[in-house]
Design a protein around this motif. Sequence first.
Motif, PDB file in Angstrom:
ATOM      1  N   ASP A 193       0.835  -1.203   0.000  1.00 52.94           N
ATOM      2  CA  ASP A 193       0.000   0.000   0.000  1.00 52.94           C
ATOM      3  C   ASP A 193       0.873   1.259   0.000  1.00 52.94           C
ATOM      4  O   ASP A 193       0.507   2.275  -0.598  1.00 52.94           O
ATOM      5  CB  ASP A 193      -0.939   0.008   1.208  1.00 52.94           C
ATOM      6  CG  ASP A 193      -2.102   0.956   1.004  1.00 52.94           C
ATOM      7  OD1 ASP A 193      -2.861   0.771   0.026  1.00 52.94           O
ATOM      8  OD2 ASP A 193      -2.251   1.899   1.804  1.00 52.94           O
ATOM      9  N   GLY A 194       2.031   1.161   0.663  1.00 54.33           N
ATOM     10  CA  GLY A 194       2.958   2.298   0.651  1.00 54.33           C
ATOM     11  C   GLY A 194       3.463   2.593  -0.757  1.00 54.33           C
ATOM     12  O   GLY A 194       3.575   3.762  -1.154  1.00 54.33           O
ATOM     13  N   VAL A 195       3.739   1.550  -1.521  1.00 53.46           N
ATOM     14  CA  VAL A 195       4.162   1.716  -2.919  1.00 53.46           C
ATOM     15  C   VAL A 195       3.056   2.414  -3.712  1.00 53.46           C
ATOM     16  O   VAL A 195       3.298   3.357  -4.480  1.00 53.46           O
ATOM     17  CB  VAL A 195       4.512   0.354  -3.556  1.00 53.46           C
ATOM     18  CG1 VAL A 195       4.733   0.499  -5.057  1.00 53.46           C
ATOM     19  CG2 VAL A 195       5.741  -0.249  -2.883  1.00 53.46           C
ATOM     20  N   ALA A 196       1.807   1.954  -3.520  1.00 52.23           N
ATOM     21  CA  ALA A 196       0.671   2.566  -4.222  1.00 52.23           C
ATOM     22  C   ALA A 196       0.537   4.042  -3.838  1.00 52.23           C
ATOM     23  O   ALA A 196       0.277   4.906  -4.691  1.00 52.23           O
ATOM     24  CB  ALA A 196      -0.613   1.813  -3.899  1.00 52.23           C
ATOM     25  N   MET A 197       0.738   4.362  -2.560  1.00 53.64           N
ATOM     26  CA  MET A 197       0.615   5.752  -2.098  1.00 53.64           C
ATOM     27  C   MET A 197       1.705   6.641  -2.701  1.00 53.64           C
ATOM     28  O   MET A 197       1.451   7.778  -3.094  1.00 53.64           O
ATOM     29  CB  MET A 197       0.702   5.812  -0.565  1.00 53.64           C
ATOM     30  CG  MET A 197      -0.587   5.460   0.148  1.00 53.64           C
ATOM     31  SD  MET A 197      -1.952   6.588  -0.233  1.00 53.64           S
ATOM     32  CE  MET A 197      -1.304   8.140   0.346  1.00 53.64           C
ATOM     33  N   VAL A 198       2.934   6.117  -2.767  1.00 53.50           N
ATOM     34  CA  VAL A 198       4.028   6.894  -3.355  1.00 53.50           C
ATOM     35  C   VAL A 198       3.749   7.181  -4.833  1.00 53.50           C
ATOM     36  O   VAL A 198       3.940   8.306  -5.322  1.00 53.50           O
ATOM     37  CB  VAL A 198       5.382   6.160  -3.187  1.00 53.50           C
ATOM     38  CG1 VAL A 198       6.469   6.823  -4.026  1.00 53.50           C
ATOM     39  CG2 VAL A 198       5.782   6.148  -1.713  1.00 53.50           C
ATOM     40  N   LYS A 199       3.258   6.172  -5.554  1.00 49.49           N
ATOM     41  CA  LYS A 199       2.902   6.374  -6.965  1.00 49.49           C
ATOM     42  C   LYS A 199       1.795   7.415  -7.104  1.00 49.49           C
ATOM     43  O   LYS A 199       1.820   8.262  -8.001  1.00 49.49           O
ATOM     44  CB  LYS A 199       2.470   5.042  -7.594  1.00 49.49           C
ATOM     45  CG  LYS A 199       3.612   4.061  -7.784  1.00 49.49           C
ATOM     46  CD  LYS A 199       3.157   2.810  -8.530  1.00 49.49           C
ATOM     47  CE  LYS A 199       4.366   1.925  -8.839  1.00 49.49           C
ATOM     48  NZ  LYS A 199       4.014   0.763  -9.656  1.00 49.49           N
ATOM     49  N   PHE A 200       0.828   7.340  -6.193  1.00 46.42           N
ATOM     50  CA  PHE A 200      -0.261   8.308  -6.216  1.00 46.42           C
ATOM     51  C   PHE A 200       0.253   9.722  -5.948  1.00 46.42           C
ATOM     52  O   PHE A 200      -0.109  10.685  -6.646  1.00 46.42           O
ATOM     53  CB  PHE A 200      -1.335   7.929  -5.180  1.00 46.42           C
ATOM     54  CG  PHE A 200      -2.240   9.074  -4.843  1.00 46.42           C
ATOM     55  CD1 PHE A 200      -3.232   9.496  -5.736  1.00 46.42           C
ATOM     56  CD2 PHE A 200      -2.098   9.763  -3.645  1.00 46.42           C
ATOM     57  CE1 PHE A 200      -4.047  10.573  -5.437  1.00 46.42           C
ATOM     58  CE2 PHE A 200      -2.913  10.842  -3.332  1.00 46.42           C
ATOM     59  CZ  PHE A 200      -3.893  11.255  -4.236  1.00 46.42           C
ATOM     60  N   LEU A 201       1.103   9.883  -4.936  1.00 49.81           N
ATOM     61  CA  LEU A 201       1.608  11.222  -4.582  1.00 49.81           C
ATOM     62  C   LEU A 201       2.456  11.804  -5.717  1.00 49.81           C
ATOM     63  O   LEU A 201       2.425  13.014  -5.971  1.00 49.81           O
ATOM     64  CB  LEU A 201       2.425  11.154  -3.281  1.00 49.81           C
ATOM     65  CG  LEU A 201       1.592  10.875  -2.019  1.00 49.81           C
ATOM     66  CD1 LEU A 201       2.494  10.588  -0.826  1.00 49.81           C
ATOM     67  CD2 LEU A 201       0.672  12.052  -1.705  1.00 49.81           C
ATOM     68  N   TYR A 202       3.209  10.935  -6.403  1.00 48.10           N
ATOM     69  CA  TYR A 202       3.970  11.385  -7.570  1.00 48.10           C
ATOM     70  C   TYR A 202       3.014  11.888  -8.656  1.00 48.10           C
ATOM     71  O   TYR A 202       3.211  12.955  -9.247  1.00 48.10           O
ATOM     72  CB  TYR A 202       4.847  10.249  -8.107  1.00 48.10           C
ATOM     73  CG  TYR A 202       5.587  10.611  -9.375  1.00 48.10           C
ATOM     74  CD1 TYR A 202       6.736  11.403  -9.327  1.00 48.10           C
ATOM     75  CD2 TYR A 202       5.123  10.186 -10.622  1.00 48.10           C
ATOM     76  CE1 TYR A 202       7.404  11.757 -10.490  1.00 48.10           C
ATOM     77  CE2 TYR A 202       5.782  10.533 -11.786  1.00 48.10           C
ATOM     78  CZ  TYR A 202       6.925  11.328 -11.717  1.00 48.10           C
ATOM     79  OH  TYR A 202       7.571  11.683 -12.867  1.00 48.10           O
TER      80      TYR A 202
ATOM     81  N   GLU B 140     -10.557   7.590  -7.126  1.00 47.34           N
ATOM     82  CA  GLU B 140     -10.440   6.680  -8.275  1.00 47.34           C
ATOM     83  C   GLU B 140      -8.977   6.376  -8.591  1.00 47.34           C
ATOM     84  O   GLU B 140      -8.611   5.236  -8.894  1.00 47.34           O
ATOM     85  CB  GLU B 140     -11.135   7.299  -9.494  1.00 47.34           C
ATOM     86  CG  GLU B 140     -12.655   7.283  -9.384  1.00 47.34           C
ATOM     87  CD  GLU B 140     -13.321   8.188 -10.407  1.00 47.34           C
ATOM     88  OE1 GLU B 140     -12.602   8.821 -11.217  1.00 47.34           O
ATOM     89  OE2 GLU B 140     -14.568   8.273 -10.387  1.00 47.34           O
ATOM     90  N   LYS B 141      -8.132   7.406  -8.529  1.00 53.77           N
ATOM     91  CA  LYS B 141      -6.713   7.219  -8.847  1.00 53.77           C
ATOM     92  C   LYS B 141      -6.023   6.356  -7.776  1.00 53.77           C
ATOM     93  O   LYS B 141      -5.217   5.471  -8.103  1.00 53.77           O
ATOM     94  CB  LYS B 141      -6.016   8.578  -8.966  1.00 53.77           C
ATOM     95  CG  LYS B 141      -4.604   8.526  -9.513  1.00 53.77           C
ATOM     96  CD  LYS B 141      -4.512   7.880 -10.881  1.00 53.77           C
ATOM     97  CE  LYS B 141      -5.012   8.784 -11.988  1.00 53.77           C
ATOM     98  NZ  LYS B 141      -4.678   8.206 -13.325  1.00 53.77           N
ATOM     99  N   LEU B 142      -6.370   6.593  -6.518  1.00 57.83           N
ATOM    100  CA  LEU B 142      -5.822   5.766  -5.429  1.00 57.83           C
ATOM    101  C   LEU B 142      -6.210   4.298  -5.621  1.00 57.83           C
ATOM    102  O   LEU B 142      -5.382   3.399  -5.471  1.00 57.83           O
ATOM    103  CB  LEU B 142      -6.356   6.261  -4.081  1.00 57.83           C
ATOM    104  CG  LEU B 142      -5.488   7.241  -3.306  1.00 57.83           C
ATOM    105  CD1 LEU B 142      -6.256   7.787  -2.109  1.00 57.83           C
ATOM    106  CD2 LEU B 142      -4.203   6.567  -2.832  1.00 57.83           C
ATOM    107  N   GLU B 143      -7.492   4.073  -5.959  1.00 58.48           N
ATOM    108  CA  GLU B 143      -7.949   2.690  -6.177  1.00 58.48           C
ATOM    109  C   GLU B 143      -7.206   2.066  -7.363  1.00 58.48           C
ATOM    110  O   GLU B 143      -6.845   0.885  -7.325  1.00 58.48           O
ATOM    111  CB  GLU B 143      -9.458   2.649  -6.401  1.00 58.48           C
ATOM    112  CG  GLU B 143      -9.990   1.219  -6.469  1.00 58.48           C
ATOM    113  CD  GLU B 143     -11.499   1.148  -6.631  1.00 58.48           C
ATOM    114  OE1 GLU B 143     -11.961   0.153  -7.234  1.00 58.48           O
ATOM    115  OE2 GLU B 143     -12.212   2.064  -6.183  1.00 58.48           O
ATOM    116  N   TYR B 144      -6.952   2.849  -8.390  1.00 64.94           N
ATOM    117  CA  TYR B 144      -6.226   2.331  -9.558  1.00 64.94           C
ATOM    118  C   TYR B 144      -4.824   1.865  -9.162  1.00 64.94           C
ATOM    119  O   TYR B 144      -4.414   0.748  -9.494  1.00 64.94           O
ATOM    120  CB  TYR B 144      -6.124   3.401 -10.651  1.00 64.94           C
ATOM    121  CG  TYR B 144      -5.125   3.037 -11.713  1.00 64.94           C
ATOM    122  CD1 TYR B 144      -5.414   2.051 -12.663  1.00 64.94           C
ATOM    123  CD2 TYR B 144      -3.859   3.638 -11.733  1.00 64.94           C
ATOM    124  CE1 TYR B 144      -4.470   1.669 -13.613  1.00 64.94           C
ATOM    125  CE2 TYR B 144      -2.917   3.269 -12.684  1.00 64.94           C
ATOM    126  CZ  TYR B 144      -3.223   2.285 -13.620  1.00 64.94           C
ATOM    127  OH  TYR B 144      -2.291   1.910 -14.548  1.00 64.94           O
TER     128      TYR B 144
END
Length: 361
Positions: free
Chosen positions: A319-328, A346-350
């Motif tokens: 989930d941390g990886v997903a969050m970093v990608k989202f913040l980028y 929607e982007k977070l879920e993606y």
Amino acid sequence: MADIDNRIKRLRDKMINLGLDAYIIPSSDPHLSEYVPPRWEGRKWASGFTGSAGTLVLTRKESGLWTDGRYHIQAENQLQGSGIRLFKAGLEGVISYPDWLANNLDEGNVVGVFGQLFSVSDIKRLENKLARKKIKLNKQYDLLEGIWDDRPDIPLNPIYNHDIAYAGKSTAEKISEIRREMNKKGVNYYLVPSLDDVAWLFNIRGSDVEYNPVALAYGLVSQDSAWLFIDPRKINEEVKETLYSNGVIIEGYEQIKDRLANLGKEDAILYDPQRTNYWLYESINPGCKKVEDMSLCALAKAVKNHREIQGIRECHVRDGVAMVKFLYWLDENLGKQEITELTVAEKLEYFRSQQKDFMGP
């Protein structure tokens, strides 16, 4: 509001026919869940208020809805023009619905509830409150049955195994642990009514409640047998094989009533009065010894095993990886396109959906 007026009128007509002076519609299901399948969204259907928590109370002339601070504004808007009075639970000076009923009904009046939707503890508290005014409590009727014309059916979504690679212990191991605790408590039966406890004990998951990985089922454990009460149409061969190999007997969802009724005078059953609905409690053979205690599953599953702890850590990394990608993504696109709470969700879920073992929001 015309629909709501008509529904409340039909409910009142049925109340009168059944000899009820008031009726209570909660927000729970037979497992006393906070989030429920559509079939048990009766309070929402009857009042028009769509929040997850609230209690609707009807008398022959008045109606009131109690909900907590999360929903005061929403309820105010949704109840407008319905004739249903809003009681903002939690605010100073706001009366509880049992007190309101005691104040507004007369001696000898009858309040109706459906016993499947109230815990043993709630029924006892309500009975004690109303008894002071000599008001009776009828626990027999589901008032919505026959009035809610397009009422959804009980869900039949398939269940699946929660693999031991994630659970850390087999169902047989968990049942053995529960039996050791039963021995300490001096009982030979243990009732498992809560969906999260059933899912944990039998290592099953489902999708009968939105955003909750549970399936509608009851459990019962004795010193030499364990039963899962569930609609057999929900179980495929793989799940059936796993349950059988762990010593689990599968019976129909409502067959639990007969199983409890057939307990003997020499038996003792442990149940949690806050997690057990009154219909189940009433189904237990009156001659059987009843022991009230905290859910044994709740205590057992609170202590995580090594595999569960490792799984939680791995989930947080993914989930941390997903969050970093989202913040980028957010940094790169802020000010370049319209971004709202919805597009963010929607982007977070993606990004989360791209991670291993993603099962849904």
